[in-house]
Design a protein around this motif. Structure first.
Motif, PDB file in Angstrom:
ATOM      1  N   VAL A 327       0.752  -1.192   0.200  1.00 10.72           N
ATOM      2  CA  VAL A 327       0.009   0.125  -0.048  1.00 10.72           C
ATOM      3  C   VAL A 327       0.735   1.311   0.135  1.00 10.72           C
ATOM      4  N   ASP A 363       0.398  -4.787   5.835  1.00 11.74           N
ATOM      5  CA  ASP A 363       0.445  -5.176   4.312  1.00 11.74           C
ATOM      6  C   ASP A 363       0.652  -6.586   4.119  1.00 11.74           C
ATOM      7  N   SER A 390       0.838  -3.415  -7.364  1.00 10.44           N
ATOM      8  CA  SER A 390       0.801  -3.658  -5.960  1.00 10.44           C
ATOM      9  C   SER A 390       0.853  -5.235  -5.632  1.00 10.44           C
TER      10      SER A 390
END
Length: 433
Positions: A327, A363, A390
């Motif tokens: 992120v 994360d 990502s």
């Protein structure tokens, strides 16, 4: 049925991203964009070209007016132009990338006063994308303590049979467990084969949003205990209007609740709820004692990775387009994962430093590093919700056995063949057909 439809509309309006399982609706005019490499993948420094076809009634649409934008996903375009596709087809020089990442070409066509949209995304050495996310020095200790604290909380399991949902071979229950602190609850739909015996178990974790669940009866009928959970501590069999009210009110924006504090961040209850669901599954007398898997998409893809990393009882996972991954990518000049909390509008707040610190504990990348069990992963290059920029860093750091099934043109949705492939893999791990 008339009274249901407005509530359903409101629910979908407020629910946020979900585990989408259907292709986008067909449109009269199709804008088809494709990179000139059939695998949509390039080396850094190579030039990507995009072929654009404007299709109506199965034929190229002559003299179509188009506008295009090319640039890194979720960032401003580096190249834009307007032109006329005189033969209904045109090639766009998209340029290149000098560092590993993804370059997206979005094309708009205007036909009879209506705008149509298509896109394609070229990957540049995606297997070389390194995470921006870094694990805090006490990452393992933080979660070991959280699990130890959870273990002290009585499960207080309450099962309510749902005879209207049960079938000839499966009992379906509304399940209610105590979660990570006294009084906090976890709800789900449990499906248990009726025939006496020992069975493998599958935990289904949800995409983002606030909604009811039906449970995975179909897999249970194959001889698997299944549990589909919600994450919000609310029953998962209420009227649709109640979820709409929560989505637009008390739970609106839950993804960012208490992000300044890792102990209080909303996803602590969520991650621990997944472990608690496994506490229950493995306690069932019908469980075979060995075979436990977890699967989900989007937020559920993230939770699949997190759960398998946190809980050694999990033996395999299947994840579609995982959210909450890398992120902080936005902080190094590339797209970060959903919910995009560090895009340009959110990084200059007074609490940004604390928020960045908190995300290190949550994360997906930092959990992916810990995986020890086989995983099947699947996504597409055109996902605008969970950017491939990502997701690939998380996949790249996995050292456990792994398989990535790319369905290149998919966005935040799945082809039927994609779902069939994942379900087939899961069932093979569960030992059923």
């Amino acid at each position: 049925m008339k009274h249901i439809r407005p509530a359903l509309f409101v629910l979908l309006l407020f629910a946020g991203i979900q585990e989408i399982v259907a292709q986008p609706a067909e449109q009269l005019v199709k804008v088809i964009v494709a990179p000139d490499h059939t695998n949509w993948t390039y080396h850094t420094g190579e030039k990507a070209k995009f072929t654009v076809s404007i299709i109506q009634y199965g034929n190229l649409l002559q003299n179509a007016k188009i506008k295009y934008d090319v640039g890194p996903e979720r960032f401003p375009a580096v190249k834009s132009d307007s032109l006329v596709a005189r033969d209904g087809k045109v090639t766009i020089d998209g340029g290149t990338m000098t560092t590993p990442g993804f370059l997206r070409c979005i094309v708009y066509a205007e036909v009879d006063g209506k705008r149509y949209r298509g896109l394609a995304t070229a990957g540049f050495d995606p297997d070389q994308i390194k995470p921006a996310a870094a694990a805090p020095s006490d990452f393992t200790q933080f979660w070991d303590k959280a699990k130890a604290d959870l273990a002290k909380i009585p499960m207080d399991a309450r099962m309510t049979l749902l005879p209207e949902r049960s079938t000839e071979s499966v009992n379906v229950y509304h399940l209610n467990l105590q979660n990570f602190r006294p009084g906090a609850r976890l709800y789900g739909i449990l499906c248990v084969p009726k025939k006496e015996g020992k069975y493998p178990a599958l935990l289904r974790v949800p995409g983002a949003g606030i909604r009811p669940y039906n449970g995975d009866i179909a897999t249970a009928e194959k001889g698997v205990i299944t549990l589909e959970i919600g994450i919000h501590g609310i029953p998962v069999n209420m009227d649709l209007s109640q979820y709409a009210n929560l989505a637009g009110g008390a739970l609106s924006g839950y993804q960012l609740f208490n992000l300044e504090d890792p102990e209080r961040y909303y996803y602590k209850r969520v991650y621990m709820g997944c472990v608690r669901a496994n506490d229950f599954l493995t306690s069932l007398p019908q469980f075979d004692g060995v075979n436990l898997g977890v699967t989900g998409g989007s937020q559920g893809g993230a939770l699949s990775i997190v759960t398998a990393a946190l809980d050694p009882r999990v033996k395999f996972l299947g994840a579609y387009y995982p959210a909450l991954s890398d992120v902080t990518g936005f902080l190094v000049g590339r797209a970060g994962g959903w919910p995009h909390m560090f895009n340009k509008d959110n990084v200059n707040t007074a609490s940004a430093k604390d928020k960045i610190r908190t995300t290190g504990y949550y994360d997906v990348v930092n959990f992916a590093r810990l995986l020890k069990v086989p995983g099947m992963y699947s996504w597409g290059y055109n996902d605008e919700t969970c950017p491939p920029t990502s997701m690939h860093p998380a996949y790249n750091v996995i050292t456990a056995p792994k398989t990535l099934k790319l369905y290149l043109e998919t966005g935040h949705w799945q082809f039927p063949e994609q779902r069939e492939g994942m379900e087939g893999w899961l069932q093979s791990k569960l030992g059923v057909k």
